[in-house]
Design an enzyme around this catalytic site. Structure first.
Site, mmCIF file in Angstrom:
data_model
loop_
_atom_site.group_PDB
_atom_site.id
_atom_site.type_symbol
_atom_site.label_atom_id
_atom_site.label_comp_id
_atom_site.label_asym_id
_atom_site.label_seq_id
_atom_site.Cartn_x
_atom_site.Cartn_y
_atom_site.Cartn_z
ATOM 1 N N LYS A 54 0.839 -1.205 0.000
ATOM 2 C CA LYS A 54 0.000 0.000 0.000
ATOM 3 C C LYS A 54 0.872 1.252 0.000
ATOM 4 O O LYS A 54 0.609 2.200 -0.726
ATOM 5 C CB LYS A 54 -0.938 -0.017 1.217
ATOM 6 C CG LYS A 54 -2.053 -1.055 1.081
ATOM 7 C CD LYS A 54 -2.787 -1.307 2.388
ATOM 8 C CE LYS A 54 -3.734 -2.503 2.246
ATOM 9 N NZ LYS A 54 -4.381 -2.875 3.505
ATOM 10 N N GLN A 98 -4.354 -1.630 9.768
ATOM 11 C CA GLN A 98 -4.239 -2.952 9.135
ATOM 12 C C GLN A 98 -4.794 -4.041 10.062
ATOM 13 O O GLN A 98 -4.401 -4.125 11.225
ATOM 14 C CB GLN A 98 -2.764 -3.232 8.781
ATOM 15 C CG GLN A 98 -2.550 -4.514 8.019
ATOM 16 C CD GLN A 98 -3.206 -4.512 6.641
ATOM 17 O OE1 GLN A 98 -3.100 -3.563 5.893
ATOM 18 N NE2 GLN A 98 -3.900 -5.588 6.318
ATOM 19 N N ASP A 121 -11.032 2.905 4.737
ATOM 20 C CA ASP A 121 -11.387 1.486 4.660
ATOM 21 C C ASP A 121 -12.904 1.294 4.703
ATOM 22 O O ASP A 121 -13.402 0.193 4.436
ATOM 23 C CB ASP A 121 -10.737 0.713 5.818
ATOM 24 C CG ASP A 121 -9.539 -0.094 5.352
ATOM 25 O OD1 ASP A 121 -9.412 -0.291 4.126
ATOM 26 O OD2 ASP A 121 -8.744 -0.525 6.199
#
Ligand code: NAD
Length: 295
Positions: A54, A98, A121
């Protein structure tokens, strides 16, 4: 093999080129450079690789990334404190935690702590609720990537029967709502579903996100269906496979995603798009009506 491959890698590359231009244009117009903070707790090898990918993808398109690596024994309070700091920092437009987090930390509690405006997200309840209402600020990258993969490959969704295997907040549920928003008829299957094959054989569009290698076999799909394999399963020999028995399913269907090279690259590309959107929100260059879901 009769199926055409849905090449996520090349479509994601196209999106990244677009994002690079958007970043340059936004920076020129507003003086703001989009910035994503990634928070990694512990050193799980798969999570470390995902974060590294990422960060690299951000750099390629001109997005600034701030990497925050924290020890596995960090307390939940300390992590919440770190997220509050990122929420307050005006130079950080997007915050990604994460997953998975270590077992002593409540993922729900942590995801709820991320400011909805920075929640690229799309896991904050406000954005999940927004998806239900049809106007989220952010939708999770993987479901968004699936929708983009279908639309950029000219797959008609309206009126089709979409069957989703898996009902997680990360993939299954948001994908179901995105496809419903496009006026597909949607069936959601899960581990307690009786006779999975009965349902998957009805699918014009089949999305499989169970994390079970070989779950969907050739006899479980309809001729000509479109199959999106979200699964990422690491084999003992280091290889990666999806949830679908690729070679036998590809004999019957019209379009299929490979693993790797299907949904994975799309997820990263959509994260970049969401980060640019977060920057637009922060500098007033985007309205607060959310993602345009109805096309
Ligand atoms: P999860 O474990 O949270 O959910 C799995 C879902 O599958 C559950 O709803 C469960 O009921 C269902 N399921 C499990 N076994 C089943 C069975 N035998 N029959 C029917 N349903 C079954 O997982 P998740 O986070 O949704 O991820 C699913 C898969 O997708 C994993 O392999 C994950 O690594 C992968 N994934 C890939 C990406 C990507 O970018 N490619 C992103 C996220 C997740």
């Amino acid at each position: 093999m009769s199926a055409r491959i849905l090449d996520g890698r090349s479509i994601a590359q196209e999106i990244r080129r677009e994002v690079r231009l958007e970043v340059a244009e936004l920076t020129k117009r507003t003086g703001s450079v989009p910035c994503l903070a990634t928070v990694l707790v512990g050193n799980d090898p798969a999570s470390t690789t995902y974060v590294r990918n990422k960060v690299r993808a951000c750099e390629e398109v001109g997005i600034v990334s701030v990497r925050i690596d924290l020890p596995a024994d960090l307390s939940q309070e300390a992590l919440l404190h770190e997220i509050a700091r990122l929420n307050r920092d005006p130079s950080v437009h997007a915050v990604l935690v994460q997953l998975p987090l270590p077992p002593h930390i409540s993922e729900r509690r942590v995801l709820e702590a991320v400011l909805p405006d920075k929640d690229v997200d799309g896991f904050h309840p406000s954005n999940l609720g927004g998806l239900l209402a049809g106007s989220p600020l952010f939708v999770a990258s993987t479901p968004l990537g699936i929708l983009e993969l279908l639309t950029r490959s000219n797959v008609t969704i309206e009126g089709k029967h979409a069957v989703i295997v898996g009902w997680s907040v990360v993939v299954g549920k948001p994908t179901a709502f995105l496809l419903l928003q496009q006026q597909a008829t949607v069936t959601i299957c899960h581990i307690k579903t009786r006779d999975l094959g009965f349902h998957t054989r009805q699918a014009d569009i089949l999305v499989v996100a169970a994390g079970k290698p070989g779950l969907v076999t050739g006899s479980m799909v309809k001729e000509g269906a479109v199959v999106i394999d979200v699964g990422v399963n690491r084999l003992a020999d280091g290889g990666i496979v999806g949830d679908v028995s690729f070679s036998e399913v590809a004999e019957k269907v019209s379009l299929i995603t490979p693993v790797p090279g299907g949904v994975g690259p799309m997820t990263v590309a959509m994260l970049l798009k969401n980060t640019v959107q977060a920057c637009r929100l922060a500098c007033g260059a985007a309205g607060r009506h959310g993602v345009e879901l109805v096309r």
